[in-house]
Design a protein around this motif. Structure first.
Motif, PDB file in Angstrom:
ATOM      1  N   UNK A 303       0.698  -1.245   0.000  1.00 20.91           N
ATOM      2  CA  UNK A 303       0.216  -0.108  -0.181  1.00 20.91           C
ATOM      3  C   UNK A 303       0.799   1.249   0.051  1.00 20.91           C
ATOM      4  N   UNK A 304       0.551   2.184  -0.941  1.00 22.77           N
ATOM      5  CA  UNK A 304       1.501   3.226  -0.863  1.00 22.77           C
ATOM      6  C   UNK A 304       2.720   3.071  -2.128  1.00 22.77           C
ATOM      7  N   UNK A 305       3.122   4.271  -2.813  1.00 24.28           N
ATOM      8  CA  UNK A 305       4.000   4.279  -3.695  1.00 24.28           C
ATOM      9  C   UNK A 305       5.356   4.043  -3.253  1.00 24.28           C
ATOM     10  N   UNK A 306       6.267   3.638  -4.370  1.00 19.62           N
ATOM     11  CA  UNK A 306       7.561   3.152  -4.228  1.00 19.62           C
ATOM     12  C   UNK A 306       8.264   4.796  -4.045  1.00 19.62           C
ATOM     13  N   UNK A 307       9.595   4.690  -3.500  1.00 19.05           N
ATOM     14  CA  UNK A 307      10.320   5.693  -3.216  1.00 19.05           C
ATOM     15  C   UNK A 307      11.640   5.378  -3.503  1.00 19.05           C
ATOM     16  N   UNK A 308      12.292   6.501  -4.213  1.00 19.58           N
ATOM     17  CA  UNK A 308      13.737   6.626  -4.434  1.00 19.58           C
ATOM     18  C   UNK A 308      14.422   6.106  -3.031  1.00 19.58           C
ATOM     19  N   UNK A 309      15.380   5.150  -3.118  1.00 21.46           N
ATOM     20  CA  UNK A 309      16.063   4.709  -2.013  1.00 21.46           C
ATOM     21  C   UNK A 309      15.508   3.701  -1.051  1.00 21.46           C
ATOM     22  N   UNK A 310      14.217   3.318  -1.653  1.00 18.16           N
ATOM     23  CA  UNK A 310      13.631   2.056  -0.984  1.00 18.16           C
ATOM     24  C   UNK A 310      14.591   0.911  -0.892  1.00 18.16           C
ATOM     25  N   UNK A 311      14.824   0.260   0.123  1.00 14.93           N
ATOM     26  CA  UNK A 311      15.389  -1.224  -0.176  1.00 14.93           C
ATOM     27  C   UNK A 311      14.502  -2.235  -0.466  1.00 14.93           C
ATOM     28  N   UNK A 312      15.110  -3.089  -1.522  1.00 14.39           N
ATOM     29  CA  UNK A 312      14.173  -3.940  -2.217  1.00 14.39           C
ATOM     30  C   UNK A 312      15.165  -5.213  -2.371  1.00 14.39           C
ATOM     31  N   UNK A 313      14.205  -6.475  -2.608  1.00 14.79           N
ATOM     32  CA  UNK A 313      14.906  -7.550  -2.619  1.00 14.79           C
ATOM     33  C   UNK A 313      14.084  -8.519  -3.902  1.00 14.79           C
ATOM     34  N   UNK A 314      14.968  -9.202  -4.476  1.00 11.57           N
ATOM     35  CA  UNK A 314      14.477  -9.838  -5.509  1.00 11.57           C
ATOM     36  C   UNK A 314      14.468 -11.334  -4.862  1.00 11.57           C
ATOM     37  N   UNK A 315      13.714 -12.166  -5.613  1.00 11.48           N
ATOM     38  CA  UNK A 315      13.539 -13.709  -5.229  1.00 11.48           C
ATOM     39  C   UNK A 315      13.087 -14.299  -6.679  1.00 11.48           C
ATOM     40  N   UNK A 316      13.910 -15.352  -6.996  1.00 10.17           N
ATOM     41  CA  UNK A 316      13.548 -15.981  -8.145  1.00 10.17           C
ATOM     42  C   UNK A 316      14.448 -17.138  -8.599  1.00 10.17           C
ATOM     43  N   UNK A 317      14.421 -17.397 -10.005  1.00  2.00           N
ATOM     44  CA  UNK A 317      15.124 -18.676 -10.359  1.00  2.00           C
ATOM     45  C   UNK A 317      16.076 -18.167 -11.380  1.00  2.00           C
ATOM     46  N   UNK A 318      17.017 -17.391 -11.209  1.00  2.44           N
ATOM     47  CA  UNK A 318      18.141 -17.028 -12.309  1.00  2.44           C
ATOM     48  C   UNK A 318      18.996 -18.243 -12.621  1.00  2.44           C
ATOM     49  N   UNK A 319      19.448 -18.412 -13.864  1.00  2.87           N
ATOM     50  CA  UNK A 319      20.343 -19.427 -14.257  1.00  2.87           C
ATOM     51  C   UNK A 319      20.125 -20.706 -14.006  1.00  2.87           C
ATOM     52  N   UNK A 320      18.740 -21.249 -13.953  1.00  2.18           N
ATOM     53  CA  UNK A 320      18.586 -22.512 -13.579  1.00  2.18           C
ATOM     54  C   UNK A 320      19.152 -23.599 -14.154  1.00  2.18           C
ATOM     55  N   UNK A 321      19.828 -24.579 -13.406  1.00  2.00           N
ATOM     56  CA  UNK A 321      20.735 -25.619 -13.813  1.00  2.00           C
ATOM     57  C   UNK A 321      22.173 -25.153 -13.644  1.00  2.00           C
ATOM     58  N   UNK A 322      22.598 -23.765 -13.512  1.00  5.49           N
ATOM     59  CA  UNK A 322      23.876 -23.538 -13.649  1.00  5.49           C
ATOM     60  C   UNK A 322      24.312 -23.122 -12.121  1.00  5.49           C
ATOM     61  N   UNK A 323      23.252 -22.010 -11.670  1.00  5.60           N
ATOM     62  CA  UNK A 323      23.475 -21.792 -10.175  1.00  5.60           C
ATOM     63  C   UNK A 323      22.707 -22.889  -9.342  1.00  5.60           C
ATOM     64  N   UNK A 324      22.081 -23.734  -9.774  1.00 11.62           N
ATOM     65  CA  UNK A 324      21.492 -24.684  -8.984  1.00 11.62           C
ATOM     66  C   UNK A 324      19.888 -24.603  -9.247  1.00 11.62           C
ATOM     67  N   UNK A 325      19.057 -25.609  -8.538  1.00  4.33           N
ATOM     68  CA  UNK A 325      17.649 -25.586  -8.982  1.00  4.33           C
ATOM     69  C   UNK A 325      17.151 -24.723  -7.946  1.00  4.33           C
ATOM     70  N   UNK A 326      17.490 -24.306  -6.836  1.00  2.00           N
ATOM     71  CA  UNK A 326      16.619 -23.473  -5.838  1.00  2.00           C
ATOM     72  C   UNK A 326      16.808 -22.091  -6.388  1.00  2.00           C
ATOM     73  N   UNK A 327      15.820 -21.176  -5.520  1.00  2.00           N
ATOM     74  CA  UNK A 327      15.713 -19.955  -5.665  1.00  2.00           C
ATOM     75  C   UNK A 327      16.854 -19.141  -5.417  1.00  2.00           C
TER      76      UNK A 327
END
Length: 442
Positions: A303-327
């Motif tokens: 709720x509420x807009x994003x702001x410059x400088x807000x700390x953020x976290x990404x979560x996902x599956x990059x380079x699956x099979x190279x970095x591993x199978x997990x997130x």
């Protein structure tokens, strides 16, 4: 690691999922191993080494296990979803001295239930879709064999004869056919963006094979059939990320599922579910997928807009099979509230993203969705043009843009105020049961 598979032997009947299944892991890589993990658990070697040629006993609940062998050279060998009920001995081997890899073999010819099951596992490892490794030479398995035979220039019989099994063995040794698809970074050479009324806007990445050296060896070319065969077996062409926004609903990027004949979601529980596209917006690069209602909890939007400088976290599956199978989790900040060329639907973040992150959630430190990962800047390409190397310039779709898309498609996501400020690890724990690996089959 690319080019990984396993030597699978000793087929036995499967115990119930509630039992602990004992099996053995053998190191045939030609060098000592310094770590062994089963299902993301603790190191079974406990600081000891596993010499080349030696083995160790392990166990896992049920019939499927994810294995990781860490070598003294620092290389990591991963294999996911090993059927340890049918494979009581797992061999990691080295095809070339000093270049460890695991390999799988199948009997030649594939006689009996055990032989057919080995062929099914080899086909799955190469990116085909033979169905479960049940040892039954049914229509789905025959279609997968026929597709493999066509790709290798063999007679298309759908039968696992000696030539086909030999080609399977060669293909396993060379590496699986599926690649983890990633749209080219912004600024990278590639297809022209096209008009805005039907294509992603400039600054939105698109799925293409990974660069040479990461993807597999190319397949022999074959002419396309005069008429597409809708029953032809499918191969995994690319992967991306999505996240649950409502019961039975997943949000991802349009380019992650564009052109897929079949879309599969791999849930946090490792359960695989078929997904259907329920809504698309190619211009804003968003897609809404439908699946079972019990896939997992829905993430809340901020709720509420994003702001410059807000700390953020990404979560996902990059380079699956190279970095591993997990997130994978990364952290950063919101750098700008508009994207390239002042695009109001996107924003710039400093959190690192890679191939396969597309469609994943961007979360604030309260664990609420603030955006959707979509692209990255091609730093080397920009440096060639400007002489300056841009750093940490990655792109996310604005949370409000994603909310508008969901509402247009009949989904009202949960909203939550961002009052708390959790450590990144806790934000990852919030995201984990709701984040889905998306597989595109073509």
């Amino acid at each position: 690691m690319r080019g990984l598979a396993l030597v699978l032997t000793l087929l036995v009947s499967a115990p119930s999922a509630a039992q602990e299944t004992a099996f053995s892991v053998f190191n045939r890589t030609g060098q000592a191993a310094i770590g062994l993990h089963v299902g993301g658990g603790p190191d079974l070697l406990r600081g000891r080494t596993l010499p080349a040629g030696a083995g160790v006993r392990a166990s896992a609940p049920g019939c499927r296990a994810d294995l990781r062998l860490v070598l003294a050279s620092g290389e990591v060998l991963d294999w996911t979803g090993v059927n340890i009920c049918a494979t009581r001995e797992v061999f990691f081997t080295a095809a070339v001295p000093g270049r460890p890899r695991a390999t799988a073999s199948a009997p030649a010819p594939a006689d009996g239930q055990a032989g057919v099951a080995a062929v099914q596992r080899a086909l799955e490892a190469l990116g085909y879709d033979p169905g479960p490794a049940d040892g039954v030479l049914g229509p789905r398995t025959r279609e997968a064999i026929a597709a493999f035979q066509r790709d290798r220039g063999l007679p298309t019989t759908g039968v696992p004869d000696r030539a086909t099994v030999a080609a399977l063995r060669d293909g396993i040794a060379a590496g699986p056919s599926a690649v983890d698809g990633k749209p080219p970074p912004i600024g990278e050479a590639g297809p022209s963006p096209g008009p805005r009324n039907g294509k992603p806007p400039p600054g939105v990445d698109r799925p293409v094979p990974l660069p040479a050296g990461i993807g597999p060896s190319p397949r022999p070319a074959r002419p396309a059939p005069a008429q597409p065969d809708q029953n032809q077996a499918q191969r995994r062409a690319s992967t991306g990320t999505g996240f649950i926004v409502a019961p039975g609903r997943i949000l991802t990027n349009h380019h992650v599922v564009d052109g897929c004949r079949r879309t599969v979601g791999v849930l946090a529980s490792r359960r695989r579910v078929d997904l259907a596209v329920g809504g698309r917006d190619a211009r804003r690069d968003l897609a809404l997928l439908s699946g079972p209602a019990d896939m997992g909890p829905a993430l809340a939007f901020r709720e509420g807009p994003a702001r410059r400088g807000d700390e953020v976290v990404t979560y996902g599956f990059p380079l699956t099979g190279i970095l591993g199978s997990g997130p994978t989790l990364t952290t950063g900040e919101i750098s700008a509230l508009t994207g390239l060329r002042d695009d109001p639907n996107t924003m710039i973040i400093s959190a690192p993203v890679q191939a396969g992150n597309s469609g994943g959630p961007l979360l604030d430190r309260a664990g609420n969705v603030i955006g959707v990962i979509v692209a990255k800047l091609a730093a080397l390409r920009i440096a060639e043009r400007t002489g300056d190397l841009p750093q940490n310039v990655n792109i996310a779709i604005q949370g409000r843009t994603a909310l508008e898309f969901l509402r247009r498609n009949g989904v009202e996501p949960r909203r939550s105020p961002s009052i708390a400020h959790y450590p990144a690890a806790e934000v990852g724990e919030i995201a984990h049961p709701s984040t889905v690996l998306i597989e595109c089959f073509k």
